[in-house]
Every structure is written in structure tokens, then in C-alpha cells.
Design a protein around this motif. Structure first.
Motif, mmCIF file in Angstrom:
data_model
loop_
_atom_site.group_PDB
_atom_site.id
_atom_site.type_symbol
_atom_site.label_atom_id
_atom_site.label_comp_id
_atom_site.label_asym_id
_atom_site.label_seq_id
_atom_site.Cartn_x
_atom_site.Cartn_y
_atom_site.Cartn_z
ATOM 1 N N PRO A 67 29.321 -29.348 -4.874
ATOM 2 C CA PRO A 67 28.573 -30.377 -4.137
ATOM 3 C C PRO A 67 29.393 -31.654 -3.988
ATOM 4 O O PRO A 67 29.967 -32.152 -4.952
ATOM 5 C CB PRO A 67 27.346 -30.606 -5.011
ATOM 6 C CG PRO A 67 27.182 -29.340 -5.777
ATOM 7 C CD PRO A 67 28.546 -28.779 -5.977
ATOM 8 N N PRO A 181 27.465 -27.980 -11.302
ATOM 9 C CA PRO A 181 26.112 -28.543 -11.381
ATOM 10 C C PRO A 181 25.023 -27.590 -10.884
ATOM 11 O O PRO A 181 23.867 -27.748 -11.265
ATOM 12 C CB PRO A 181 26.196 -29.791 -10.497
ATOM 13 C CG PRO A 181 27.422 -29.648 -9.695
ATOM 14 C CD PRO A 181 28.352 -28.755 -10.435
ATOM 15 N N VAL A 182 25.368 -26.622 -10.062
ATOM 16 C CA VAL A 182 24.355 -25.690 -9.553
ATOM 17 C C VAL A 182 24.383 -24.381 -10.339
ATOM 18 O O VAL A 182 23.355 -23.899 -10.811
ATOM 19 C CB VAL A 182 24.579 -25.410 -8.054
ATOM 20 C CG1 VAL A 182 23.518 -24.459 -7.532
ATOM 21 C CG2 VAL A 182 24.571 -26.716 -7.273
ATOM 22 N N GLU A 183 25.568 -23.826 -10.531
ATOM 23 C CA GLU A 183 25.681 -22.535 -11.213
ATOM 24 C C GLU A 183 25.486 -22.668 -12.726
ATOM 25 O O GLU A 183 25.220 -21.691 -13.415
ATOM 26 C CB GLU A 183 27.056 -21.918 -10.954
ATOM 27 C CG GLU A 183 27.433 -21.774 -9.487
ATOM 28 C CD GLU A 183 26.683 -20.626 -8.836
ATOM 29 O OE1 GLU A 183 26.260 -19.708 -9.558
ATOM 30 O OE2 GLU A 183 26.499 -20.686 -7.598
ATOM 31 N N ARG A 184 25.698 -23.858 -13.264
ATOM 32 C CA ARG A 184 25.578 -24.129 -14.694
ATOM 33 C C ARG A 184 26.484 -23.243 -15.544
ATOM 34 O O ARG A 184 26.077 -22.705 -16.580
ATOM 35 C CB ARG A 184 24.124 -24.012 -15.151
ATOM 36 C CG ARG A 184 23.184 -24.865 -14.326
ATOM 37 C CD ARG A 184 21.791 -24.893 -14.902
ATOM 38 N NE ARG A 184 21.724 -25.723 -16.085
ATOM 39 C CZ ARG A 184 21.679 -27.055 -16.058
ATOM 40 N NH1 ARG A 184 21.703 -27.683 -14.918
ATOM 41 N NH2 ARG A 184 21.602 -27.747 -17.167
ATOM 42 N N VAL A 185 27.688 -23.048 -15.084
ATOM 43 C CA VAL A 185 28.722 -22.353 -15.860
ATOM 44 C C VAL A 185 30.016 -23.155 -15.717
ATOM 45 O O VAL A 185 30.102 -24.032 -14.845
ATOM 46 C CB VAL A 185 28.965 -20.910 -15.364
ATOM 47 C CG1 VAL A 185 27.796 -20.021 -15.691
ATOM 48 C CG2 VAL A 185 29.274 -20.899 -13.881
ATOM 49 N N MET B 8 23.613 -35.963 -7.225
ATOM 50 C CA MET B 8 23.480 -34.848 -8.156
ATOM 51 C C MET B 8 24.102 -35.210 -9.499
ATOM 52 O O MET B 8 25.260 -35.597 -9.574
ATOM 53 C CB MET B 8 24.182 -33.635 -7.576
ATOM 54 C CG MET B 8 24.051 -32.402 -8.421
ATOM 55 S SD MET B 8 24.652 -30.974 -7.544
ATOM 56 C CE MET B 8 23.305 -30.645 -6.456
ATOM 57 N N ILE B 9 23.298 -35.126 -10.560
ATOM 58 C CA ILE B 9 23.799 -35.467 -11.894
ATOM 59 C C ILE B 9 24.422 -34.218 -12.511
ATOM 60 O O ILE B 9 23.774 -33.183 -12.602
ATOM 61 C CB ILE B 9 22.647 -35.959 -12.792
ATOM 62 C CG1 ILE B 9 22.016 -37.232 -12.208
ATOM 63 C CG2 ILE B 9 23.130 -36.207 -14.215
ATOM 64 C CD1 ILE B 9 22.847 -38.469 -12.358
ATOM 65 N N VAL B 10 25.672 -34.327 -12.918
ATOM 66 C CA VAL B 10 26.314 -33.175 -13.547
ATOM 67 C C VAL B 10 26.128 -33.256 -15.058
ATOM 68 O O VAL B 10 25.813 -34.316 -15.603
ATOM 69 C CB VAL B 10 27.821 -33.099 -13.191
ATOM 70 C CG1 VAL B 10 27.989 -32.910 -11.715
ATOM 71 C CG2 VAL B 10 28.559 -34.321 -13.663
ATOM 72 N N HIS B 11 26.346 -32.131 -15.730
ATOM 73 C CA HIS B 11 26.120 -32.081 -17.173
ATOM 74 C C HIS B 11 27.003 -33.100 -17.884
ATOM 75 O O HIS B 11 28.213 -33.107 -17.694
ATOM 76 C CB HIS B 11 26.414 -30.678 -17.697
ATOM 77 C CG HIS B 11 26.171 -30.546 -19.166
ATOM 78 N ND1 HIS B 11 24.909 -30.456 -19.680
ATOM 79 C CD2 HIS B 11 27.016 -30.530 -20.217
ATOM 80 C CE1 HIS B 11 24.985 -30.369 -20.995
ATOM 81 N NE2 HIS B 11 26.260 -30.406 -21.347
ATOM 82 N N GLN B 89 24.578 -23.833 -21.818
ATOM 83 C CA GLN B 89 24.085 -23.977 -20.453
ATOM 84 C C GLN B 89 23.376 -22.699 -19.999
ATOM 85 O O GLN B 89 22.536 -22.721 -19.122
ATOM 86 C CB GLN B 89 25.260 -24.275 -19.514
ATOM 87 C CG GLN B 89 25.839 -25.644 -19.688
ATOM 88 C CD GLN B 89 24.924 -26.709 -19.141
ATOM 89 O OE1 GLN B 89 24.713 -26.821 -17.954
ATOM 90 N NE2 GLN B 89 24.334 -27.483 -20.033
ATOM 91 N N GLN B 90 23.754 -21.584 -20.584
ATOM 92 C CA GLN B 90 23.131 -20.295 -20.268
ATOM 93 C C GLN B 90 22.635 -19.669 -21.565
ATOM 94 O O GLN B 90 23.203 -18.692 -22.059
ATOM 95 C CB GLN B 90 24.153 -19.356 -19.601
ATOM 96 C CG GLN B 90 24.763 -19.867 -18.313
ATOM 97 C CD GLN B 90 23.815 -19.722 -17.132
ATOM 98 O OE1 GLN B 90 22.777 -19.060 -17.231
ATOM 99 N NE2 GLN B 90 24.150 -20.346 -16.022
ATOM 100 N N ARG B 93 22.292 -15.944 -22.232
ATOM 101 C CA ARG B 93 23.498 -15.126 -22.397
ATOM 102 C C ARG B 93 24.102 -15.307 -23.787
ATOM 103 O O ARG B 93 25.202 -14.827 -24.041
ATOM 104 C CB ARG B 93 24.543 -15.504 -21.344
ATOM 105 C CG ARG B 93 24.083 -15.236 -19.928
ATOM 106 C CD ARG B 93 25.214 -15.573 -18.962
ATOM 107 N NE ARG B 93 24.738 -15.576 -17.586
ATOM 108 C CZ ARG B 93 25.415 -16.084 -16.574
ATOM 109 N NH1 ARG B 93 26.603 -16.623 -16.787
ATOM 110 N NH2 ARG B 93 24.949 -16.042 -15.356
#
Lengths: 257, 434
Positions: A67, A181-185, B8-11, B89-90, B93
């Protein structure tokens, strides 16, 4: 033949055959090629040619679905201003997505600073991207093997398998990794693997109007990038970490971090 | 401002403030939950080592607190994993680490070490409480009319016997041997469990503050310190609760009174036990604290003396940006103050508990200063990142990786311990027991 004899003979034959067959090696074409690859991707950055327009950053984000408004990026351009007194001021607002159009240097919380023209000894731009190291720290530390190295040297992330622990982000000495930020990986520059493996160019190199960025094959003696790396004085970033980076720089200053 | 809100806020962006020259992808990615992770693992390992002091080395004076420490260590165990899951984040998994471990990574060993350790602690508890379990089955089976809860307990205890009801002296003797063996085996495994948490940080070559071979050893020492301190604090508090419960006949807080009748628990007797155990344990706390501080100071002195390239920025972080957190809160409040409190003559339970609280805080600050401090400076060595702990959550991420998530992690072991204590009474005094 009695059943007992048949079984005994069969057992002797099988064990004898397995011993002699074990001397043979079944060759996997993929493995053979990997041991002597015809291809080793490398990248050449000519810092003399970079003007800090940020086209590469924009092209990369659009090509790779990062993004535009998110404050992470697969490639970025840093600005270095070295003053006559030796002091260095650096910045990289939004990864230079919008290019450097102002002389104000963004120092984060400390605000913006202006170095008057007469104080400037030299100023230049340094594009950065993943170094696709030969011994990548990120691949070493990934607990599930979601980050891996291809036979031709590219370091990639399996988005279906990454657990998002962030260890690779911590392990990378170059700060090229981030959480998508979208896929979160974990995400990073792939040298546009989807393009170069089909004979194309990377999005950033294609977008660069001045030829400051080039991708090439180190194993091909006629490749212009390979020739430059061999014949000219190139440098790499932070080799003290022993990762053997494969992005080579022409005109690298000691100030560049 | 409207543009800001739409961004968009990133981690990591929500709690990181950048100063000077920081690379665009750099944030404080490892936040409060990664502070909690070594802290909780440390408590597990430390509590277990305390229990082993009695079981293996025969420090008889620690008998009562040893049994409590063992059960509490088991209650803490599942919580050591919790911060990691809250951090991923996952999280769905998370099992990949167990199923497809990539063995060049320090984290991949987590599943194996953790499971081994859980089996050892579980088995040790089983051997320690085997007689109690069998007695309970016999007692409950003898009851004519069982209430609902007793029926459930009987079911649990029957399952826990694993079909063995032999409590002959020979059988109990072999139980003793098994406990000693498991406790002995558990010490290196507990040290490994935590030392390896230190290795996770110590082996990150990209991080100038983390990368030191001393890290695993420092982590083990501070783990033992924090584990013992938590046992002292919680033992003192639980004994207060038990004294109160014994006086007021609140049997739902006293599993051993449920099992052996209310005569088994006497408030005056409890006071004596509490005083003895707490002051004894405090002595061991002092020994391990000295060791931990020595190593930590050695690390700082060594860095300053060798002064490699990264020292410029580390000095800024250690002596300027994090000065209060490191020297005032960690070393001052967390080490010097409890040292003084513990060394003053005439140690009482309250003073030992107070000192231990400071120690717990100090070890927490040590974890904080390592994890957050390690991310307080940029890879460029020319910029800083300030971490702002999210207090009031406004989305899932600021809940998980904020104060609320941390409090959730701290509270959970006590909830688990309450139920565990109902089944295997941690405060049971039994002269024949291990």
C-alpha cells in the motif's frame, strides 16, 4: 523350489543388491544445477547516478502491492548531506516515495533541519533494497522455514507459511524486512522474482530514469552487471556481519550506513 | 489530520516514535509481549530450580516451599507460551513451529524443550502426589453420598492414578527415587529452557545490544532470581490467605482441609511455617542475585572497555535515553534496595516479601531494558526509536501488545494455580512426603 529356499535366496539377493546399489547416487537435476548454478542474481547501484526522484520506490510499491500510504517499503532512497565540518545529516522520509523535493531534512521527533548551501561539502542519494545475501541471517533465524533461498540466490518469503514472529525482521542487519500491513506476514524485496525469472527487469530498475539500478547475473561473464562488479571498485553494505550481500554499490561513502 | 486518519497503520507504528535517522521499515516490532515471554519463562525455570534445591540437594529447610514452588511452576508453564501466541501476527499458524521446525533457528527448539520440560514437571508432580491421589480416591470412594463436586474430584483423581494404587513402602520408596531423578534432570532442562530464551536474543547479530554470549547465562541467573522472588511473594500471600481462611473456616480456599478435615490446618502453625520458609528462601535469593548482578555489570563494563563501533550509540542509550530505566529502576530499585532490605538483621516475612516484590520489578525492568532497549536505536546507529506502551486498547493489536495483554498474561497463572491447587494441594504438609 521350496518356499524356505526362495525366501532365503531372495533375502540374500536383496541385501547384496542394496549394498552395491547404495554406491550409486541418484542425481536430481535440480540439485546438480543448484550446486553449479548458471544463475546468481545480483544488483548494482550506481550512487553517482541517483537523483532521489523516488520513482523506483513508487514503481516497487505498485508492482508488488505494498500500500502506497503504508510507512513500510521494499526499497527506499536515503539522502546524505555531509557538512564542511564533517558532520553528516541523513534522512529518508516515507522511504523517498515522493522524491526529495525539499532541502529540509526530516529528523523525526527532532523536527526538520535545513543545512545552508554554503555549509554543504557534499550531498548524495543512496538507494537501498534487500541484499539477497549469500548467507542470509533471516533464513537462518526463521523458525518454520518460511523464508528461504532459491538456487539462483534470491531470498523469498512463503506467505502461506510465515507465522509472523518477526525474528527475521530482527535478524536482518539491513532493515529491509517488515510486516505486510494487509497480508500480516514478513515481507521484503524479491528482486521482482516474478519478473526476472521470466526474463524481465525489476520494477525499480525499469522505473529508474538514470540507470542507477541494474539487475544482473554474476555467473554470466558477458553480463554488464557482472562485468562492473568484476572490473570496477564496488562496495557492499555492512560486510562485518558476514552475510555476503549481493547488492553492489558504485561510489559508496564511509558515511553510508 | 483527515489524511492521517485514513493512513494505513503498519505493525509497530502505533507505539513507535522515531527520532533522527531511522530506516523506513524500522519499528519496535518486539514489544511488551516479548518482554513478558522471557519474564514468564524465567519464573517457570526459577520456581523449578527452587523446588529442586530441596529435592536434589536435600536442603531440608526448604521442604514446604519446594512443594509449592513445583506446583506453581506447573501453573506458570502454559503461560510461558501465551505471550508468544499473543505476539504472533498469524497465531493460528503457531503450531508450524512444532510441526515443521527449521532447526537453524533458535525459536524452532521451543516446542521440543518446552514439551520435555512440561513432561518432567508433570511427572515429578505425579510422583510427589501419588500417595495423596491414591488416598483421595480411597477416601472419596468410601463416602456414601457424594456431592457433585466430590464426584468430579473422584473422577479426576481416578484418572490421575493412571491405574496404579500401590502405596506400599517399597512403591513409595521408588517414588522418592523417581522424584529425585526427575528433579535432577529438570535442573539442566529448566536452565536450557531459559538459557535458550537468552540465546534467541544473544544470537541476533544484527542487534548490537543483544549480541553477547553472556546473554543466556545472564538470563538463567535472573530467571532463578525472579522465580525465587515470585515464590517468596506468592507463598507469603497465599499463606496469609490460608491463615485467614483457617480462622474463618473458608474451606473452599483450603484443599487440604477438604481432604483431611479442618484440623489439618491451623493458623498458628501456618505462621511458624511461613516465617521459617520465607526467611530461608530469602538467603538463596541473595546468592543468586549477587551472581546475576555481577554478570550484568560485567557485560556493560566489557562493552564500554572494548568500545567497538556500536558503543557510541549504546552509550547514548544506556547512559542517556534509558538511564532512569537501567540505573534507577533496574539496578537501584530492583537490586540495591532489596539487597539492603534482605541484609538488614531480623528479617520478617513482610520485609522479605517486600524485597522480593522489588526484585520481581527489577527483573522485569531488566527484561524490558534488554528487549525494548535493544530496539531503542536504529540499525544506522544514528537514530532512536521510543516505545510507548499502549495502555487503553483501541483495537485488537493494541490490546494484545499493550498493557492489557500483559496483565492478562500475569493474571493467568494465578487462575490456573487456584484450580491446580484444588487437585494437588501445594501447601499440604506431609511428613512422609517428598
Amino acid at each position: 523350489m521350496r518356499r524356505r529356499d526362495f525366501l532365503r535366496t531372495a533375502a540374500v539377493f536383496v541385501s547384496g543388491a542394496s549394498v552395491s546399489l547404495s554406491a550409486l547416487e541418484f542425481l536430481d537435476p535440480g540439485k546438480v544445477l543448484a550446486a553449479h548454478p548458471q544463475l546468481r542474481w545480483a544488483f548494482l547501484v550506481d550512487t553517482h547516478k541517483c537523483v532521489g526522484c523516488g520513482f523506483c520506490v513508487k514503481a516497487c510499491k505498485i508492482e508488488n502491492d505494498i500500500p502506497l500510504d503504508a510507512n513500510v517499503t521494499r526499497t527506499w532512497v536515503e539522502r546524505y548531506v555531509i557538512k564542511k565540518n564533517g558532520e553528516t545529516v541523513m534522512d529518508c522520509p516515507k522511504g523517498a516515495l515522493d522524491g526529495y523535493t525539499s532541502k529540509l531534512l526530516d529528523q523525526g521527533k527532532s523536527g526538520k533541519v535545513l543545512v545552508p548551501d554554503k555549509e554543504v561539502a557534499q550531498a548524495f542519494f543512496v538507494p537501498k533494497l534487500c541484499n539477497h545475501c549469500e548467507l542470509p541471517a533471516c533464513v537462518q533465524v526463521c523458525p518454520v522455514g518460511a523464508t528461504y533461498q532459491t538456487a539462483d540466490g534470491a531470498v523469498l518469503v512463503d506467505r502461506q507459511w510465515c507465522i509472523g514472529c518477526g525474528y527475521c525482521i530482527m535478524g536482518c542487519p539491513y532493515g529491509v524486512r517488515f510486516f505486510h500491513p494487509v497480508e500480516r506476514v514478513a515481507d521484503k524485496c524479491t528482486f521482482c522474482y516474478h519478473r526476472i525469472s521470466k526474463g524481465g527487469n525489476t520494477a525499480c530498475a525499469q522505473a529508474c530514469p538514470f540507470g542507477a539500478r541494474r539487475i544482473g547475473n554474476l555467473r554470466d561473464p558477458d553480463d554488464p552487471v557482472a562485468k562492473t562488479v568484476l572490473n570496477q571498485r564496488v562496495g557492499v553494505l555492512r560486510d562485518e556481519y558476514g552475510t555476503k550481500p549481493h547488492v553492489f554499490y558504485l561510489g559508496l561513502n564511509k558515511e553510508v550506513r | 489530520m483527515v489524511e492521517q486518519a485514513a493512513q494505513m497503520i503498519v505493525h509497530g507504528e502505533a507505539w513507535t516514535i522515531k527520532d533522527l535517522f531511522v530506516l523506513p521499515n524500522e519499528y519496535v516490532y518486539w514489544s511488551i509481549q516479548i518482554v513478558m515471554y522471557p519474564y514468564m519463562t524465567g519464573l517457570v525455570a526459577g520456581a523449578f530450580v527452587l523446588s529442586s534445591l530441596y529435592h536434589v540437594f536435600g536442603v531440608d529447610r526448604l521442604r514446604e516451599i519446594a512443594r509449592y514452588a513445583l506446583v506453581f511452576s506447573f501453573a506458570l508453564l502454559p503461560v510461558a507460551m501465551m505471550p508468544l501466541l499473543l505476539h504472533l501476527q498469524q497465531p493460528l499458524r503457531g503450531t508450524h513451529v512444532l510441526m515443521t521446525p527449521h532447526f537453524t533457528s533458535a525459536i524452532s527448539a521451543f516446542g521440543i524443550v518446552f514439551m520435555t520440560y512440561a513432561c518432567i514437571v508433570g511427572a515429578e508432580i505425579w510422583f510427589v502426589y501419588r500417595k495423596f491421589i491414591v488416598d483421595s480416591v480411597v477416601r472419596l470412594e468410601a463416602q456414601q453420598a457424594r456431592k457433585g463436586l466430590d464426584g468430579l474430584l473422584l473422577l479426576i483423581y481416578r484418572g490421575l492414578t493412571l491405574g496404579v494404587r500401590d502405596v506400599s513402602p517399597e512403591a513409595l520408596d521408588s517414588d522418592h527415587k523417581a522424584v529425585r531423578f526427575l528433579a535432577g534432570l529438570g535442573i539442566p532442562v529448566a536452565c536450557f529452557l531459559h538459557g535458550y530464551a537468552g540465546f534467541i536474543f544473544g544470537s541476533v547479530k544484527a542487534n548490537a545490544l543483544w549480541m553477547t554470549p553472556l546473554m543466556p547465562v545472564i538470563f538463567i541467573c535472573s530467571a532463578v532470581v525472579s522465580g525465587i522472588a515470585l515464590c517468596i511473594v506468592s507463598y507469603a500471600i497465599f499463606m496469609e490467605i490460608r491463615k485467614w481462611a483457617a480462622r474463618h473456616g473458608k474451606h473452599w480456599l483450603l484443599p487440604d482441609a477438604l481432604a483431611h478435615g479442618k484440623h489439618a490446618v491451623d493458623a498458628e502453625h501456618l505462621r511458624g511455617v511461613q516465617q521459617h520458609e520465607v526467611t530461608m528462601t530469602a538467603r538463596y535469593l541473595l546468592i543468586f542475585m549477587t551472581l546475576a548482578i555481577t554478570l550484568e555489570l560485567l557485560d556493560i563494563i566489557f562493552r564500554g572497555y572494548t568500545a567497538v563501533k556500536s558503543w557510541d550509540i549504546l552509550r547514548d542509550v544506556i547512559y542517556e535515553h534509558d538511564f532512569t530505566k537501567i540505573f534507577i529502576l533496574q539496578y537501584g530499585v530492583g537490586n540495591l534496595l532489596p539487597f539492603a532490605i534482605l541484609l538488614l538483621p531480623g528479617l520478617t516475612v513482610r520485609r522479605a516479601a517486600l524485597a522480593s516484590l522489588f526484585v520481581l520489578f527489577g527483573v522485569f525492568m531488566m527484561r524490558w531494558n534488554v528487549v525494548i532497549g535493544g530496539q531503542a536505536f536504529s540499525l544506522t546507529f544514528d537514530g532512536f526509536m521510543h516505545y510507548h506502551l499502549p495502555v487503553i486498547p483501541h483495537d485488537l493489536e493494541t490490546f494484545k501488545e499493550g498493557l492489557m495483554g500483559a496483565l492478562l498474561v500475569i493474571a493467568t497463572p494465578f487462575v490456573i494455580f487456584y484450580f491446580l491447587n484444588m487437585i494437588v494441594p501445594a501447601f499440604m504438609e506431609d511428613k512422609d512426603a517428598h
